[in-house]
Design a protein around this motif. Structure first.
Motif, PDB file in Angstrom:
ATOM      1  N   HIS A  94      -7.368  -6.753  47.399  1.00  0.00           N
ATOM      2  CA  HIS A  94      -8.389  -5.907  46.779  1.00  0.00           C
ATOM      3  C   HIS A  94      -8.173  -4.455  47.188  1.00  0.00           C
ATOM      4  O   HIS A  94      -7.938  -4.151  48.363  1.00  0.00           O
ATOM      5  CB  HIS A  94      -9.757  -6.410  47.256  1.00  0.00           C
ATOM      6  CG  HIS A  94     -10.924  -5.704  46.655  1.00  0.00           C
ATOM      7  ND1 HIS A  94     -12.078  -5.468  47.364  1.00  0.00           N
ATOM      8  CD2 HIS A  94     -11.137  -5.209  45.410  1.00  0.00           C
ATOM      9  CE1 HIS A  94     -12.952  -4.861  46.586  1.00  0.00           C
ATOM     10  NE2 HIS A  94     -12.401  -4.682  45.393  1.00  0.00           N
ATOM     11  N   LYS A  95      -8.171  -3.574  46.220  1.00  0.00           N
ATOM     12  CA  LYS A  95      -8.015  -2.130  46.393  1.00  0.00           C
ATOM     13  C   LYS A  95      -6.562  -1.693  46.605  1.00  0.00           C
ATOM     14  O   LYS A  95      -6.297  -0.498  46.734  1.00  0.00           O
ATOM     15  CB  LYS A  95      -8.863  -1.595  47.564  1.00  0.00           C
ATOM     16  CG  LYS A  95     -10.337  -1.915  47.490  1.00  0.00           C
ATOM     17  CD  LYS A  95     -11.091  -1.340  48.681  1.00  0.00           C
ATOM     18  CE  LYS A  95     -12.563  -1.695  48.642  1.00  0.00           C
ATOM     19  NZ  LYS A  95     -13.313  -1.105  49.778  1.00  0.00           N
ATOM     20  N   ARG A  96      -5.629  -2.639  46.627  1.00  0.00           N
ATOM     21  CA  ARG A  96      -4.246  -2.304  46.942  1.00  0.00           C
ATOM     22  C   ARG A  96      -3.389  -2.220  45.685  1.00  0.00           C
ATOM     23  O   ARG A  96      -3.876  -2.349  44.564  1.00  0.00           O
ATOM     24  CB  ARG A  96      -3.661  -3.324  47.919  1.00  0.00           C
ATOM     25  CG  ARG A  96      -4.424  -3.470  49.219  1.00  0.00           C
ATOM     26  CD  ARG A  96      -4.552  -2.161  49.956  1.00  0.00           C
ATOM     27  NE  ARG A  96      -5.115  -2.353  51.291  1.00  0.00           N
ATOM     28  CZ  ARG A  96      -5.485  -1.384  52.091  1.00  0.00           C
ATOM     29  NH1 ARG A  96      -5.372  -0.118  51.704  1.00  0.00           N
ATOM     30  NH2 ARG A  96      -5.987  -1.631  53.285  1.00  0.00           N
ATOM     31  N   THR A  97      -2.084  -2.002  45.888  1.00  0.00           N
ATOM     32  CA  THR A  97      -1.142  -1.855  44.793  1.00  0.00           C
ATOM     33  C   THR A  97       0.063  -2.767  44.997  1.00  0.00           C
ATOM     34  O   THR A  97       0.293  -3.296  46.094  1.00  0.00           O
ATOM     35  CB  THR A  97      -0.629  -0.402  44.689  1.00  0.00           C
ATOM     36  OG1 THR A  97       0.161  -0.121  45.858  1.00  0.00           O
ATOM     37  CG2 THR A  97      -1.786   0.591  44.577  1.00  0.00           C
ATOM     38  N   VAL A 121      -8.153  -2.622  37.552  1.00  0.00           N
ATOM     39  CA  VAL A 121      -9.385  -2.117  38.161  1.00  0.00           C
ATOM     40  C   VAL A 121     -10.550  -2.999  37.710  1.00  0.00           C
ATOM     41  O   VAL A 121     -10.732  -3.257  36.516  1.00  0.00           O
ATOM     42  CB  VAL A 121      -9.629  -0.654  37.761  1.00  0.00           C
ATOM     43  CG1 VAL A 121     -10.995  -0.185  38.240  1.00  0.00           C
ATOM     44  CG2 VAL A 121      -8.516   0.227  38.336  1.00  0.00           C
ATOM     45  N   ASP A 124     -15.940  -2.982  40.449  1.00  0.00           N
ATOM     46  CA  ASP A 124     -16.317  -2.058  41.520  1.00  0.00           C
ATOM     47  C   ASP A 124     -15.424  -0.821  41.559  1.00  0.00           C
ATOM     48  O   ASP A 124     -15.487  -0.030  42.499  1.00  0.00           O
ATOM     49  CB  ASP A 124     -16.286  -2.771  42.872  1.00  0.00           C
ATOM     50  CG  ASP A 124     -14.887  -3.248  43.255  1.00  0.00           C
ATOM     51  OD1 ASP A 124     -13.984  -3.195  42.390  1.00  0.00           O
ATOM     52  OD2 ASP A 124     -14.700  -3.685  44.410  1.00  0.00           O
ATOM     53  N   GLY A 125     -14.581  -0.675  40.523  1.00  0.00           N
ATOM     54  CA  GLY A 125     -13.703   0.489  40.468  1.00  0.00           C
ATOM     55  C   GLY A 125     -12.442   0.357  41.287  1.00  0.00           C
ATOM     56  O   GLY A 125     -11.709   1.344  41.445  1.00  0.00           O
ATOM     57  N   GLU A 126     -12.161  -0.836  41.800  1.00  0.00           N
ATOM     58  CA  GLU A 126     -10.979  -1.067  42.615  1.00  0.00           C
ATOM     59  C   GLU A 126     -10.130  -2.190  42.010  1.00  0.00           C
ATOM     60  O   GLU A 126     -10.631  -3.034  41.273  1.00  0.00           O
ATOM     61  CB  GLU A 126     -11.377  -1.449  44.054  1.00  0.00           C
ATOM     62  CG  GLU A 126     -12.255  -0.428  44.755  1.00  0.00           C
ATOM     63  CD  GLU A 126     -11.487   0.822  45.182  1.00  0.00           C
ATOM     64  OE1 GLU A 126     -10.261   0.865  44.994  1.00  0.00           O
ATOM     65  OE2 GLU A 126     -12.135   1.739  45.723  1.00  0.00           O
ATOM     66  N   THR A 127      -8.849  -2.190  42.344  1.00  0.00           N
ATOM     67  CA  THR A 127      -7.955  -3.213  41.803  1.00  0.00           C
ATOM     68  C   THR A 127      -8.271  -4.592  42.387  1.00  0.00           C
ATOM     69  O   THR A 127      -8.657  -4.716  43.556  1.00  0.00           O
ATOM     70  CB  THR A 127      -6.494  -2.863  42.113  1.00  0.00           C
ATOM     71  OG1 THR A 127      -6.339  -2.685  43.533  1.00  0.00           O
ATOM     72  CG2 THR A 127      -6.076  -1.607  41.386  1.00  0.00           C
ATOM     73  N   TYR A 134     -15.637  -9.379  41.698  1.00  0.00           N
ATOM     74  CA  TYR A 134     -15.475  -7.971  41.308  1.00  0.00           C
ATOM     75  C   TYR A 134     -14.248  -7.735  40.431  1.00  0.00           C
ATOM     76  O   TYR A 134     -13.872  -6.601  40.187  1.00  0.00           O
ATOM     77  CB  TYR A 134     -15.379  -7.094  42.565  1.00  0.00           C
ATOM     78  CG  TYR A 134     -14.538  -7.688  43.659  1.00  0.00           C
ATOM     79  CD1 TYR A 134     -13.148  -7.688  43.585  1.00  0.00           C
ATOM     80  CD2 TYR A 134     -15.137  -8.281  44.765  1.00  0.00           C
ATOM     81  CE1 TYR A 134     -12.370  -8.244  44.579  1.00  0.00           C
ATOM     82  CE2 TYR A 134     -14.363  -8.854  45.774  1.00  0.00           C
ATOM     83  CZ  TYR A 134     -12.983  -8.824  45.679  1.00  0.00           C
ATOM     84  OH  TYR A 134     -12.217  -9.401  46.662  1.00  0.00           O
ATOM     85  N   SER A 135     -13.593  -8.790  39.962  1.00  0.00           N
ATOM     86  CA  SER A 135     -12.361  -8.618  39.188  1.00  0.00           C
ATOM     87  C   SER A 135     -12.656  -8.199  37.754  1.00  0.00           C
ATOM     88  O   SER A 135     -13.781  -8.350  37.254  1.00  0.00           O
ATOM     89  CB  SER A 135     -11.545  -9.914  39.182  1.00  0.00           C
ATOM     90  OG  SER A 135     -12.223 -10.930  38.487  1.00  0.00           O
TER      91      SER A 135
END
Length: 317
Positions: A94-97, A121, A124-127, A134-135
């Motif tokens: 989560h949140k990473r790339t 994204v 929650d605005g994150e990946t 939250y996906s």
């Protein structure tokens, strides 16, 4: 399904020829357009020039579910299009790339086609990946199926050795793939996995090999679970998989290094297996004996070589 109808004599000869050229022991099976493919598909990319340079990490695109998706791809430095290679799919947290996951896991140093898909994204605005609350609404199981199909068409992939690993939300998604793509992906290795109930019901098409890593001091995805979020205690998640795989009740345990308790469930059905490494005092990290992107504090074990040995020893049959 295997064994339902007798195979004609020509099928055995054709299968043997396929095995010689692709590392795949069955005739080609047509894919369903725009659908998840949970069965083996014959590789057709052997003998073709690779579409990307060997030994270099590149960003690639694929259309899946009507969306343009990206992934990071790394071929071994001495990639030979006439030799079949395993594929290692590695999913970020989560949140990473995808690039973060490549550096974190270190899989690009292996003699394998290493692939790091990029999550979208989420709410929650994150990946994030499918299976988390939250996906995004995209179908990442379909993405994975489409991506493996593309790799088999463009590269010399050993269809019996497609593997999946991931960290945190990516590890939780690996758990979803074990439920949904068990007959396409050979073995699975989540690390610090977030196994949310949003991943859905789990009815794998076969017993699957699973290796799990988790730290006892993980405060992001606690080892003891978070009932209000539906996150199971890790021992409960493992017990559920041992039941699906038809293993004997209760694991055997040993200590590979001080501070790590390894567990294995025995007597599982049809080559299924469940193994777990409990890293005492480790947080929400990809275990490494050197500082890495997750933590400046090393752990007592390196997860990457343990994962690779496990995956290599569990091809599809």
């Amino acid at each position: 399904m295997p064994g339902r109808f007798p195979r004609p004599r020509w099928a055995a000869a054709f299968a043997a020829a396929c095995a010689l050229t692709t590392g795949f022991a069955a005739p080609a099976i047509a894919s369903t357009p725009q659908g998840v493919v949970d069965h083996p598909v014959r590789t057709t990319g052997c003998g073709r020039a690779a579409p990307v340079p060997a030994g270099v990490t590149t960003t690639q695109h694929i259309t899946s579910g009507g969306l343009d998706r990206t992934y990071t791809l790394h071929l071994p430095a001495h990639y030979n299009p006439r030799r079949s290679y395993p594929v290692l799919l590695s999913f970020h947290g989560h949140k990473r790339t995808s690039r973060y996951q490549e550096e974190l896991s270190g899989f690009s140093a292996l003699d394998a086609i290493s692939v790091y898909p990029q999550g979208l994204v989420g709410t929650d605005g994150e990946t994030a990946w499918t299976g988390a609350p939250y996906s995004a609404a995209a179908d990442d199981v379909l993405l994975t199926s489409d991506l493996v199909t593309k790799l088999q068409k463009t590269l010399c992939v050993d269809a019996n050795r497609v593997f999946a690993a991931g960290k945190s939300n990516g590890g939780g998604f690996v758990g979803v793939l074990a439920c949904r793509l068990a007959s396409r992906i050979a073995a699975f290795a989540p690390v610090s996995g977030a196994f949310y109930p949003q991943g859905g019901a789990c009815h794998p098409s076969r017993p699957v090999p699973i290796l799990d890593f988790h730290g006892t001091a993980d405060t992001t995805i606690p080892y003891t679970g978070v009932p209000e979020k539906g996150l199971p205690a890790i021992p409960d998640w493992l017990a559920a998989w041992s039941t699906r795989d038809g293993c004997r009740a209760g694991p055997v345990s040993w200590t590979p290094v001080k501070g790590v308790v390894a567990q294995k469930w025995l007597g599982c059905d049809r080559r299924g297996t469940v193994e777990h490494y409990r890293v005492e005092g480790a947080g929400h990290v990809w275990p490494s004996t050197k500082p890495n992107l997750d933590s400046a504090t090393p752990t007592v074990i390196d997860a990457t070589p343990v994962i690779w040995r496990f995956l290599k020893s569990h091809p599809l049959r």
